[in-house]
Design a protein around this motif. Structure first.
Motif, PDB file in Angstrom:
ATOM      1  N   ARG A  32      46.990  48.860  49.082  1.00 42.48           N
ATOM      2  CA  ARG A  32      46.658  49.993  49.956  1.00 42.48           C
ATOM      3  C   ARG A  32      45.146  50.162  50.113  1.00 42.48           C
ATOM      4  NH1 ARG A  32      47.442  54.499  48.195  1.00 42.48           N
ATOM      5  NH2 ARG A  32      48.225  54.323  46.089  1.00 42.48           N
ATOM      6  N   ASN A  33      44.405  49.107  49.719  1.00 42.42           N
ATOM      7  CA  ASN A  33      42.945  49.088  49.864  1.00 42.42           C
ATOM      8  C   ASN A  33      42.249  50.170  49.037  1.00 42.42           C
ATOM      9  OD1 ASN A  33      43.278  47.012  51.759  1.00 42.42           O
ATOM     10  ND2 ASN A  33      43.498  48.471  53.437  1.00 42.42           N
ATOM     11  N   ASP A  34      42.918  50.661  47.995  1.00 37.89           N
ATOM     12  CA  ASP A  34      42.303  51.633  47.091  1.00 37.89           C
ATOM     13  C   ASP A  34      41.646  50.856  45.956  1.00 37.89           C
ATOM     14  OD1 ASP A  34      41.539  53.764  45.583  1.00 37.89           O
ATOM     15  OD2 ASP A  34      43.525  54.710  45.445  1.00 37.89           O
ATOM     16  N   TYR A  35      40.500  50.231  46.264  1.00 36.36           N
ATOM     17  CA  TYR A  35      39.881  49.310  45.328  1.00 36.36           C
ATOM     18  C   TYR A  35      39.297  50.008  44.106  1.00 36.36           C
ATOM     19  CZ  TYR A  35      40.187  46.509  49.570  1.00 36.36           C
ATOM     20  OH  TYR A  35      40.651  45.883  50.689  1.00 36.36           O
ATOM     21  N   VAL A  36      38.756  51.213  44.294  1.00 33.26           N
ATOM     22  CA  VAL A  36      38.106  51.922  43.183  1.00 33.26           C
ATOM     23  C   VAL A  36      39.117  52.249  42.086  1.00 33.26           C
ATOM     24  CG1 VAL A  36      36.856  53.999  42.515  1.00 33.26           C
ATOM     25  CG2 VAL A  36      36.310  52.860  44.678  1.00 33.26           C
ATOM     26  N   MET A  45      29.213  38.099  44.096  1.00 32.74           N
ATOM     27  CA  MET A  45      28.581  37.654  42.859  1.00 32.74           C
ATOM     28  C   MET A  45      29.393  38.114  41.647  1.00 32.74           C
ATOM     29  SD  MET A  45      26.008  35.916  41.689  1.00 32.74           S
ATOM     30  CE  MET A  45      24.757  35.946  42.994  1.00 32.74           C
ATOM     31  N   LYS A  46      29.800  39.384  41.668  1.00 28.89           N
ATOM     32  CA  LYS A  46      30.592  39.926  40.564  1.00 28.89           C
ATOM     33  C   LYS A  46      31.960  39.251  40.508  1.00 28.89           C
ATOM     34  CE  LYS A  46      30.598  42.912  37.180  1.00 28.89           C
ATOM     35  NZ  LYS A  46      29.600  42.854  36.096  1.00 28.89           N
ATOM     36  N   ALA A  47      32.523  38.953  41.671  1.00 31.38           N
ATOM     37  CA  ALA A  47      33.820  38.269  41.716  1.00 31.38           C
ATOM     38  C   ALA A  47      33.733  36.907  41.023  1.00 31.38           C
ATOM     39  CB  ALA A  47      34.284  38.099  43.160  1.00 31.38           C
ATOM     40  N   SER A  48      32.640  36.186  41.294  1.00 30.80           N
ATOM     41  CA  SER A  48      32.449  34.871  40.669  1.00 30.80           C
ATOM     42  C   SER A  48      32.242  35.014  39.160  1.00 30.80           C
ATOM     43  CB  SER A  48      31.247  34.176  41.301  1.00 30.80           C
ATOM     44  OG  SER A  48      31.073  32.888  40.752  1.00 30.80           O
ATOM     45  N   GLU A  49      31.520  36.070  38.747  1.00 28.74           N
ATOM     46  CA  GLU A  49      31.257  36.287  37.317  1.00 28.74           C
ATOM     47  C   GLU A  49      32.550  36.600  36.565  1.00 28.74           C
ATOM     48  OE1 GLU A  49      28.375  39.365  37.078  1.00 28.74           O
ATOM     49  OE2 GLU A  49      26.734  38.154  37.878  1.00 28.74           O
ATOM     50  N   TYR A  50      33.397  37.464  37.157  1.00 29.33           N
ATOM     51  CA  TYR A  50      34.659  37.807  36.499  1.00 29.33           C
ATOM     52  C   TYR A  50      35.543  36.565  36.338  1.00 29.33           C
ATOM     53  CZ  TYR A  50      34.257  42.927  36.383  1.00 29.33           C
ATOM     54  OH  TYR A  50      33.909  44.210  36.090  1.00 29.33           O
ATOM     55  N   ALA A  51      35.608  35.732  37.381  1.00 32.88           N
ATOM     56  CA  ALA A  51      36.429  34.515  37.301  1.00 32.88           C
ATOM     57  C   ALA A  51      35.884  33.570  36.234  1.00 32.88           C
ATOM     58  CB  ALA A  51      36.482  33.827  38.652  1.00 32.88           C
ATOM     59  N   ALA A  52      34.553  33.476  36.142  1.00 38.62           N
ATOM     60  CA  ALA A  52      33.937  32.626  35.116  1.00 38.62           C
ATOM     61  C   ALA A  52      34.241  33.157  33.713  1.00 38.62           C
ATOM     62  CB  ALA A  52      32.428  32.547  35.337  1.00 38.62           C
ATOM     63  N   LEU A  53      34.244  34.501  33.550  1.00 37.98           N
ATOM     64  CA  LEU A  53      34.608  35.106  32.261  1.00 37.98           C
ATOM     65  C   LEU A  53      36.048  34.757  31.890  1.00 37.98           C
ATOM     66  CD1 LEU A  53      32.986  38.667  32.385  1.00 37.98           C
ATOM     67  CD2 LEU A  53      32.559  36.896  30.681  1.00 37.98           C
ATOM     68  N   GLY A  54      36.913  34.728  32.894  1.00 44.61           N
ATOM     69  CA  GLY A  54      38.304  34.358  32.645  1.00 44.61           C
ATOM     70  C   GLY A  54      38.411  32.940  32.106  1.00 44.61           C
ATOM     71  N   LEU A  55      37.590  32.045  32.642  1.00 46.90           N
ATOM     72  CA  LEU A  55      37.632  30.651  32.185  1.00 46.90           C
ATOM     73  C   LEU A  55      37.112  30.486  30.760  1.00 46.90           C
ATOM     74  CD1 LEU A  55      36.477  28.796  35.434  1.00 46.90           C
ATOM     75  CD2 LEU A  55      38.764  28.796  34.422  1.00 46.90           C
ATOM     76  N   THR A  56      36.312  31.443  30.265  1.00 48.28           N
ATOM     77  CA  THR A  56      35.831  31.352  28.881  1.00 48.28           C
ATOM     78  C   THR A  56      36.968  31.527  27.873  1.00 48.28           C
ATOM     79  OG1 THR A  56      35.322  33.731  28.744  1.00 48.28           O
ATOM     80  CG2 THR A  56      33.568  32.252  29.521  1.00 48.28           C
ATOM     81  N   HIS A  57      38.086  32.089  28.321  1.00 47.59           N
ATOM     82  CA  HIS A  57      39.247  32.263  27.445  1.00 47.59           C
ATOM     83  C   HIS A  57      40.233  31.095  27.565  1.00 47.59           C
ATOM     84  CE1 HIS A  57      38.281  36.373  26.176  1.00 47.59           C
ATOM     85  NE2 HIS A  57      37.831  36.558  27.404  1.00 47.59           N
ATOM     86  N   ARG A  58      39.838  30.048  28.280  1.00 42.88           N
ATOM     87  CA  ARG A  58      40.699  28.881  28.431  1.00 42.88           C
ATOM     88  C   ARG A  58      40.797  28.123  27.107  1.00 42.88           C
ATOM     89  NH1 ARG A  58      38.936  24.743  33.007  1.00 42.88           N
ATOM     90  NH2 ARG A  58      36.985  25.163  31.940  1.00 42.88           N
ATOM     91  N   THR A  59      42.002  27.674  26.808  1.00 39.44           N
ATOM     92  CA  THR A  59      42.256  26.866  25.611  1.00 39.44           C
ATOM     93  C   THR A  59      42.910  25.556  26.055  1.00 39.44           C
ATOM     94  OG1 THR A  59      44.491  27.724  25.231  1.00 39.44           O
ATOM     95  CG2 THR A  59      42.640  28.976  24.282  1.00 39.44           C
ATOM     96  N   PRO A  60      43.016  24.577  25.161  1.00 40.33           N
ATOM     97  CA  PRO A  60      43.684  23.313  25.542  1.00 40.33           C
ATOM     98  C   PRO A  60      45.119  23.519  26.013  1.00 40.33           C
ATOM     99  CG  PRO A  60      42.455  23.019  23.515  1.00 40.33           C
ATOM    100  CD  PRO A  60      42.398  24.486  23.817  1.00 40.33           C
ATOM    101  N   ASN A  61      45.738  24.631  25.588  1.00 39.00           N
ATOM    102  CA  ASN A  61      47.127  24.890  25.968  1.00 39.00           C
ATOM    103  C   ASN A  61      47.255  25.836  27.157  1.00 39.00           C
ATOM    104  OD1 ASN A  61      48.134  23.324  23.803  1.00 39.00           O
ATOM    105  ND2 ASN A  61      47.819  25.038  22.388  1.00 39.00           N
ATOM    106  N   SER A  62      46.127  26.211  27.761  1.00 41.18           N
ATOM    107  CA  SER A  62      46.174  27.152  28.890  1.00 41.18           C
ATOM    108  C   SER A  62      46.936  26.545  30.061  1.00 41.18           C
ATOM    109  CB  SER A  62      44.762  27.527  29.338  1.00 41.18           C
ATOM    110  OG  SER A  62      44.105  28.274  28.349  1.00 41.18           O
ATOM    111  N   LEU A  63      47.643  27.393  30.782  1.00 43.55           N
ATOM    112  CA  LEU A  63      48.436  26.938  31.930  1.00 43.55           C
ATOM    113  C   LEU A  63      47.513  26.513  33.064  1.00 43.55           C
ATOM    114  CD1 LEU A  63      51.054  29.787  31.762  1.00 43.55           C
ATOM    115  CD2 LEU A  63      51.426  27.411  31.141  1.00 43.55           C
ATOM    116  N   TYR A  81      37.249  41.840  47.265  1.00 40.32           N
ATOM    117  CA  TYR A  81      37.597  42.721  48.388  1.00 40.32           C
ATOM    118  C   TYR A  81      36.585  43.852  48.564  1.00 40.32           C
ATOM    119  CZ  TYR A  81      42.054  40.351  48.961  1.00 40.32           C
ATOM    120  OH  TYR A  81      43.013  39.405  49.215  1.00 40.32           O
ATOM    121  N   LEU A  82      35.864  44.188  47.484  1.00 33.55           N
ATOM    122  CA  LEU A  82      34.796  45.180  47.601  1.00 33.55           C
ATOM    123  C   LEU A  82      33.532  44.578  48.218  1.00 33.55           C
ATOM    124  CD1 LEU A  82      35.165  47.094  44.208  1.00 33.55           C
ATOM    125  CD2 LEU A  82      35.414  48.081  46.495  1.00 33.55           C
ATOM    126  N   GLY A  83      33.532  43.247  48.419  1.00 34.59           N
ATOM    127  CA  GLY A  83      32.377  42.574  49.006  1.00 34.59           C
ATOM    128  C   GLY A  83      31.323  42.180  47.995  1.00 34.59           C
TER     129      GLY A  83
END
Length: 680
Positions: free
Chosen positions: A202-206, A256-274, A251-253
């Motif tokens: 519903r575009n209620d991003y906040v 840079m922050k979107a790329s940072e959050y995705a990179a943070l997600g990859l820091t939790h990757r393990t050899p068994n990650s899907l 979606y908030l435009g």
């Protein structure tokens, strides 16, 4: 007196034990396979079915004992991830029979849940919802509120995948409310994210980001402690959470922050990650980087186009494991990126893929999103009018959402009141037992005291009577207060239930979807109730009508656009006739809405039944009114024949609200003519 205090304390302890012993002590763990279910490819499913074949054959020969039921349940929980429907349903039928014969409710609920998951993995969503409801009903009879909360969440997740985000929001609210009593349950990690995804639609991003940060706080508390989730499961959960945070930032435009959050997600990757979750995160980094390049007006070269290739590969990966929901999201995201770099051909090609995928799965919301992308960005005649109709549709959706959200809050508050009533009953029971214990202790004290001092017997009896009378008066006053509170609550609930017709319609609709019977009597009863609820819903809708709805657009222009957009299999030619000096814009918003919907319903009937080559919609001015006529040259019908739907009844009711009467002329082979008047 010391002895009396000991006796009194002993009675109170017994009372507390009696109250607490009525509560179930049974605790069952969360099904992590279901909570973090991953889509598998067909090769994996077939190999698993082959490996389970000996266990299935053994399970089918077992007798009905506790250990055997546990063994069967264990086999079913693995067999649900295969495509061996014959073995699965043969074993599940036997398991249901065993559970019912031994009144093993927990096993019965687990079986229904396994069947629901099997259907979910097979993308048969209606059957999935049916068995989730059956499992929840069993847990309700047991009184296991934790499992009820979990089932509410799984239903909410299913409704979200089906595109019913408002209904999903109601269910996930219920789940969060029920599971707040269980701090070690992992479902709130996912429930807060699901609430965020509903708000994101519903575009209620906040507010969406707020729920995601709540989930992040819960997970960070468990990080390195693993009291709620194991290390592997928590890593997976954090990767998906950072993916969703990346989506919100995108979606908030804030690319840079979107790329940072995705990179943070990859820091939790393990050899068994899907691998599919890793692909999601890498795709978000790619599309964020591409949008940064577009934002900075950089020249789009091979490097930038390779970002889109990453999304295309993730789309193919999602299809390989039958994860159509994610595949659809990747398809529409790819279309948006191609449009951003001005490659419209590719953009429309991917939008068509998204449309076809959602159409095959009958996800209406996703179909509409893909079609809106196509019709909004293509150049053609009447493009602006189509955009205006899309905007008008979204405005009406917002009105509908506001109404449904109101009743969702009412349902939530009603459930809260019911919970408070249960707690109040427990308090009253506790007070009653305590008061009874005190009275017994006082009576015992009077008896002992009378033995010691007979000369004070009269005064003690009088004091006892006064004490008893005071206690009795207190109990009466408490009872009166409780009665008044209950009466007020019942009245409020009665009013809320009377107003909460939308939830009633929703329930009846699902009953109709799930009903697979030839019991026409039951169908007739449900349809009758729908008719009654629909009138109330319409009244509520009228009260919420935005008087500015037709401010910027003339009423006849909207009717003209409606007529121009009509097309059916008989290629009916629709014509609009009216005089230039009609004063229709002086009508109230409610009068315009009723007039518009009568015309639209009549045109709908022409498209559906008429087989006409010509249909004329005419406005003829009279002294103080305008006569509106919808006439076609189609096959017609017998006016006295019984109608299957509610369209004609709705048209008649709307005409009555215009202080008019709906008149119809028709017979077999002579077309249909619909007339009504509006005062101007």
């Amino acid at each position: 007196m010391k002895r009396l205090r000991h006796i009194n304390f002993f009675l109170v302890v017994i009372a507390l034990l009696l109250v607490n012993c009525t509560r179930s002590k049974i605790v069952h763990e969360t099904d992590y396979d279901q909570l973090y279910a991953v889509w598998h490819d067909n090769d994996y499913k077939d190999s698993l079915a082959l490996a389970l074949k000996p266990a299935v054959e053994k399970a089918l020969t077992l007798k009905n004992t506790v250990d055997n039921r546990f063994y069967i349940d264990s086999v079913l929980s693995q067999l649900r991830w295969t495509r061996d429907s014959v073995s699965f349903f043969k074993l599940s039928d036997k398991a249901v029979e065993y559970a019912k014969n031994k009144s093993d409710e927990y096993m019965l609920a687990n079986i229904y849940n396994d069947i629901g998951m099997y259907y979910h993995d097979s993308n048969v969503l209606d059957s999935t919802y049916y068995y989730y409801i059956k499992a929840e009903n069993v847990y309700k009879t047991i009184g296991d509120s934790m499992k009820i909360g979990e089932m509410e969440f799984y239903q909410a997740r299913l409704l979200f995948e089906k595109g019913l985000t408002m209904e999903s929001e109601v269910k996930v609210s219920n789940a969060l409310h029920l599971l707040q009593k269980y701090p070690l349950n992992p479902v709130p990690f996912e429930a807060n994210q699901l609430m965020a995804l509903c708000l994101l639609e519903r575009n209620d991003y906040v507010n969406a980001k707020s729920y995601l940060l709540t989930a992040l706080t819960l997970m960070q508390k468990d990080l390195n402690k693993n009291k709620i989730l194991g290390k592997k499961e928590l890593s997976t959960a954090l990767m998906m959470l950072y993916y969703n945070l990346s989506e919100v930032s995108y979606y908030l435009g804030d690319y840079m922050k979107a790329s940072e959050y995705a990179a943070l997600g990859l820091t939790h990757r393990t050899p068994n990650s899907l691998s599919i979750i890793v692909s999601f995160l890498e795709s978000n980094i790619a599309k964020a980087d591409l949008m940064l390049a577009v934002k900075d007006n950089k020249e789009i070269g091979a490097k930038e186009k390779s970002y889109i290739t990453k999304l295309e590969k993730t789309y193919e990966h999602s299809l390989d494991i039958n994860n159509y929901f994610s595949a659809n999201e990747m398809a529409i995201s790819t279309a948006e990126l191609y449009f951003a770099i001005h490659d419209n051909v590719k953009a429309f090609e991917w939008a068509e893929k998204s449309y076809q995928l959602s159409k095959d799965r009958d996800i209406k919301v996703a179909q509409r999103k893909a079609l809106e992308f196509i019709v909004t960005h293509k150049d053609y005649e009447n493009n602006e009018q189509v955009k205006e109709i899309i905007k008008l549709t979204h405005d009406l959706d917002e009105i509908d959402y506001a109404t449904r959200n109101k009743f969702a809050r009412i349902a939530y508050e009603t459930e809260k009141i019911e919970t408070e009533n249960v707690e109040l009953k427990e308090v009253i029971m506790m007070l009653f037992i305590t008061s009874l214990s005190i009275i017994l202790a006082l009576l015992l004290g009077v008896y002992v005291y009378r033995l010691k001092n007979k000369n004070r017997e009269i005064r003690l009896i009088k004091g006892q009577q006064e004490a008893n009378e005071s206690i009795y008066q207190l109990i009466l006053e408490r009872g009166m207060i409780a009665t008044e509170v209950k009466t007020a609550v019942r009245n409020k609930i009665a009013r809320d239930i009377h107003d909460g017709v939308v939830n009633g319609i929703f329930t009846i609709r699902f009953n109709l979807q799930q009903l697979q019977t030839e019991n026409e009597s039951l169908k007739s009863i449900l349809i009758t109730e729908l008719l009654q609820l629909e009138k109330s819903t319409r009244d509520i809708s009228h009260s919420l009508i935005d008087n500015e709805l037709f401010k910027d657009t003339k009423f006849l222009s909207l009717v003209e656009e409606l007529v121009m957009l009509q097309k059916n299999q008989w290629n009916t030619n629709f014509t609009l006739e009216y005089e230039e000096d009609l004063a229709l814009d002086n009508l109230t918003a409610i009068e315009k809405v009723n007039t518009y919907f009568i015309i639209r319903e009549a045109i709908h009937n022409v498209n559906k039944y008429s087989e006409a080559s010509q249909c004329t919609i005419s406005f003829v001015k009279d002294v103080d009114s305008v006569e509106i006529k919808i006439k076609d040259n189609g096959v017609g019908f017998e006016l006295h024949s019984k109608a299957d739907g509610i369209g004609l009844a709705n048209m008649s009711e709307r005409a009555l609200s215009l202080h008019s009467k709906l008149v119809m002329y028709s017979e077999k082979g002579c077309g249909v003519e619909v007339l009504f008047k509006i005062s101007v």
